[in-house]
Structure formats: structure tokens, C-alpha cells
Design a protein around this motif. Structure first.
Motif, PDB file in Angstrom:
ATOM      1  N   TYR A 176      -0.636   6.455   0.650  1.00 25.50           N
ATOM      2  CA  TYR A 176      -1.877   6.405   1.400  1.00 25.50           C
ATOM      3  C   TYR A 176      -1.745   5.354   2.493  1.00 25.50           C
ATOM      4  O   TYR A 176      -1.104   4.327   2.324  1.00 25.50           O
ATOM      5  CB  TYR A 176      -3.091   6.105   0.517  1.00 25.50           C
ATOM      6  CG  TYR A 176      -2.936   4.976  -0.464  1.00 25.50           C
ATOM      7  CD1 TYR A 176      -2.557   5.245  -1.769  1.00 25.50           C
ATOM      8  CD2 TYR A 176      -3.189   3.660  -0.105  1.00 25.50           C
ATOM      9  CE1 TYR A 176      -2.433   4.223  -2.694  1.00 25.50           C
ATOM     10  CE2 TYR A 176      -3.062   2.638  -1.023  1.00 25.50           C
ATOM     11  CZ  TYR A 176      -2.684   2.927  -2.317  1.00 25.50           C
ATOM     12  OH  TYR A 176      -2.562   1.926  -3.221  1.00 25.50           O
ATOM     13  N   THR A 177      -2.359   5.670   3.621  1.00 22.34           N
ATOM     14  CA  THR A 177      -2.192   4.821   4.797  1.00 22.34           C
ATOM     15  C   THR A 177      -3.120   3.625   4.769  1.00 22.34           C
ATOM     16  O   THR A 177      -2.775   2.558   5.236  1.00 22.34           O
ATOM     17  CB  THR A 177      -2.448   5.627   6.077  1.00 22.34           C
ATOM     18  OG1 THR A 177      -3.738   6.240   5.993  1.00 22.34           O
ATOM     19  CG2 THR A 177      -1.389   6.707   6.242  1.00 22.34           C
ATOM     20  N   SER A 178      -4.272   3.789   4.190  1.00 25.85           N
ATOM     21  CA  SER A 178      -5.174   2.640   4.056  1.00 25.85           C
ATOM     22  C   SER A 178      -5.215   2.231   2.595  1.00 25.85           C
ATOM     23  O   SER A 178      -4.967   3.034   1.709  1.00 25.85           O
ATOM     24  CB  SER A 178      -6.575   3.006   4.542  1.00 25.85           C
ATOM     25  OG  SER A 178      -7.094   4.063   3.780  1.00 25.85           O
ATOM     26  N   GLY A 179      -5.482   1.008   2.343  1.00 27.99           N
ATOM     27  CA  GLY A 179      -5.454   0.514   0.978  1.00 27.99           C
ATOM     28  C   GLY A 179      -6.542   1.121   0.124  1.00 27.99           C
ATOM     29  O   GLY A 179      -7.557   1.600   0.618  1.00 27.99           O
ATOM     30  N   SER A 180      -6.324   1.101  -1.174  1.00 27.41           N
ATOM     31  CA  SER A 180      -7.361   1.527  -2.099  1.00 27.41           C
ATOM     32  C   SER A 180      -8.508   0.517  -2.054  1.00 27.41           C
ATOM     33  O   SER A 180      -8.327  -0.620  -1.623  1.00 27.41           O
ATOM     34  CB  SER A 180      -6.806   1.614  -3.511  1.00 27.41           C
ATOM     35  OG  SER A 180      -6.335   0.342  -3.922  1.00 27.41           O
ATOM     36  N   LEU A 181      -9.659   0.919  -2.516  1.00 23.88           N
ATOM     37  CA  LEU A 181     -10.781  -0.008  -2.573  1.00 23.88           C
ATOM     38  C   LEU A 181     -10.531  -1.072  -3.646  1.00 23.88           C
ATOM     39  O   LEU A 181     -10.824  -2.237  -3.467  1.00 23.88           O
ATOM     40  CB  LEU A 181     -12.072   0.744  -2.875  1.00 23.88           C
ATOM     41  CG  LEU A 181     -13.340  -0.108  -2.891  1.00 23.88           C
ATOM     42  CD1 LEU A 181     -13.580  -0.733  -1.518  1.00 23.88           C
ATOM     43  CD2 LEU A 181     -14.537   0.729  -3.312  1.00 23.88           C
TER      44      LEU A 181
ATOM     45  N   GLN B 266       0.062  11.897  -0.975  1.00 21.22           N
ATOM     46  CA  GLN B 266      -0.166  11.882  -2.426  1.00 21.22           C
ATOM     47  C   GLN B 266      -0.012  10.449  -2.932  1.00 21.22           C
ATOM     48  O   GLN B 266       1.011   9.820  -2.732  1.00 21.22           O
ATOM     49  CB  GLN B 266       0.835  12.786  -3.124  1.00 21.22           C
ATOM     50  CG  GLN B 266       0.651  12.865  -4.620  1.00 21.22           C
ATOM     51  CD  GLN B 266       1.639  13.831  -5.272  1.00 21.22           C
ATOM     52  OE1 GLN B 266       2.383  14.525  -4.569  1.00 21.22           O
ATOM     53  NE2 GLN B 266       1.655  13.857  -6.572  1.00 21.22           N
ATOM     54  N   VAL B 267      -1.042   9.953  -3.587  1.00 23.67           N
ATOM     55  CA  VAL B 267      -1.011   8.585  -4.096  1.00 23.67           C
ATOM     56  C   VAL B 267      -0.040   8.500  -5.272  1.00 23.67           C
ATOM     57  O   VAL B 267      -0.086   9.313  -6.192  1.00 23.67           O
ATOM     58  CB  VAL B 267      -2.414   8.156  -4.542  1.00 23.67           C
ATOM     59  CG1 VAL B 267      -2.367   6.776  -5.169  1.00 23.67           C
ATOM     60  CG2 VAL B 267      -3.374   8.167  -3.357  1.00 23.67           C
ATOM     61  N   GLN B 268       0.838   7.516  -5.211  1.00 23.64           N
ATOM     62  CA  GLN B 268       1.753   7.267  -6.328  1.00 23.64           C
ATOM     63  C   GLN B 268       1.694   5.805  -6.709  1.00 23.64           C
ATOM     64  O   GLN B 268       1.684   4.915  -5.844  1.00 23.64           O
ATOM     65  CB  GLN B 268       3.185   7.638  -5.941  1.00 23.64           C
ATOM     66  CG  GLN B 268       3.453   9.126  -5.926  1.00 23.64           C
ATOM     67  CD  GLN B 268       4.927   9.445  -5.831  1.00 23.64           C
ATOM     68  OE1 GLN B 268       5.645   8.788  -5.090  1.00 23.64           O
ATOM     69  NE2 GLN B 268       5.371  10.440  -6.571  1.00 23.64           N
TER      70      GLN B 268
ATOM     71  N   CYS C  45       3.027  -3.217  -9.866  1.00 22.50           N
ATOM     72  CA  CYS C  45       2.563  -1.858  -9.588  1.00 22.50           C
ATOM     73  C   CYS C  45       2.780  -1.615  -8.100  1.00 22.50           C
ATOM     74  O   CYS C  45       2.075  -2.183  -7.261  1.00 22.50           O
ATOM     75  CB  CYS C  45       1.098  -1.719  -9.949  1.00 22.50           C
ATOM     76  SG  CYS C  45       0.352  -0.149  -9.439  1.00 22.50           S
ATOM     77  N   ALA C  46       3.748  -0.773  -7.799  1.00 20.12           N
ATOM     78  CA  ALA C  46       4.050  -0.435  -6.407  1.00 20.12           C
ATOM     79  C   ALA C  46       3.296   0.832  -6.029  1.00 20.12           C
ATOM     80  O   ALA C  46       3.421   1.861  -6.696  1.00 20.12           O
ATOM     81  CB  ALA C  46       5.544  -0.229  -6.224  1.00 20.12           C
ATOM     82  N   ALA C  47       2.518   0.743  -4.961  1.00 20.73           N
ATOM     83  CA  ALA C  47       1.687   1.871  -4.533  1.00 20.73           C
ATOM     84  C   ALA C  47       2.239   2.502  -3.266  1.00 20.73           C
ATOM     85  O   ALA C  47       2.785   1.816  -2.395  1.00 20.73           O
ATOM     86  CB  ALA C  47       0.264   1.388  -4.293  1.00 20.73           C
TER      87      ALA C  47
END
Length: 123
Positions: free
Chosen positions: A27-32, A1-3, A22-24
Motif C-alpha cells: 500500500y502506498t499510504s500507511g495504515s491508520l 495487495q497488503v502484505q 512486522c514488515a508491511a
């Protein structure tokens, strides 16, 4: 779940600076791409910065160009928004958002959002 969790907001006087973080996670791969948005009471939400994760290409609207800078630290999964020369009209709730789709990045139609951090700028 993306937070996405924002921090760094707070009261500042006109002409001052703040750096939002903004700490993400989730998800295992980065966002686009990742972006910063703001919404003032009674106004529409406005995108103020966007960065593509791989190319680091950035976008700013004219309202903040030259004053705001978005950056990222991939090792920390954190995106920053450096805001300089703040003006009272910058007062808003600031949100971090992420997207994994090219069309969403391009149109600033992000689908993952943080809870926001308040930035009041006094004159």
C-alpha cells in the motif's frame, strides 16, 4: 495487495526478551493503525498492542503493560514489538495486523493479517 510479514519469534526462557518485527508492503499510504495480537492454543485471540501511524498513540492491555512496547519505523514500513520480562503465559502465536478504518482500530477489529510467528516461553 497488503502484505504483513512477521519475524523474530523463537524460544525464550522466562524473564528473557524478544523483539518481533512486522514488515508491511502493498500500500502506498500507511495504515491508520497497526497492532500485535496473540493466540495461545485453546484460547481466544488477544490484542497486546496497537499504534496509530500518525500520532504514534499506543494501547496495551493490563496483561502486558510495562513489559511490551510497540514502535514503528515509517521509513522501513516496519512495526516492532519489544517484549521484556517474558512469562510462560506469554506463550502464543503472535500476529501483526493492520487497519485503515478508525472504528476497526478502536475496536481492535483488524482486517489485514500476517501469518504469525511462534513465541514459546519456558519456565
Amino acid at each position: 495487495q497488503v502484505q504483513l510479514v512477521e519475524s523474530g519469534g523463537g524460544s525464550v526462557q522466562a524473564g528473557g526478551s524478544l523483539r518481533l518485527s512486522c514488515a508491511a508492503s502493498g500500500y502506498t499510504s500507511g495504515s491508520l493503525c497497526t497492532g500485535w495480537f496473540r493466540q495461545a492454543p485453546g484460547k481466544q485471540r488477544e490484542g497486546v498492542a496497537r499504534i496509530y501511524t500518525r500520532s504514534r498513540e499506543t494501547y496495551y492491555p493490563d496483561s502486558v503493560k510495562g513489559r511490551f512496547t510497540i514502535s514503528q519505523d515509517n521509513a522501513k514500513n516496519t512495526v516492532y514489538l519489544q517484549m521484556n520480562n517474558l512469562k510462560p503465559e506469554d506463550t502464543a502465536m503472535y500476529y501483526c495486523a493492520a487497519a485503515f478504518d478508525g472504528s476497526r482500530c478502536l475496536s481492535l477489529d483488524f482486517n489485514y493479517w500476517g501469518q504469525g510467528t511462534q513465541v514459546p516461553v519456558s519456565s
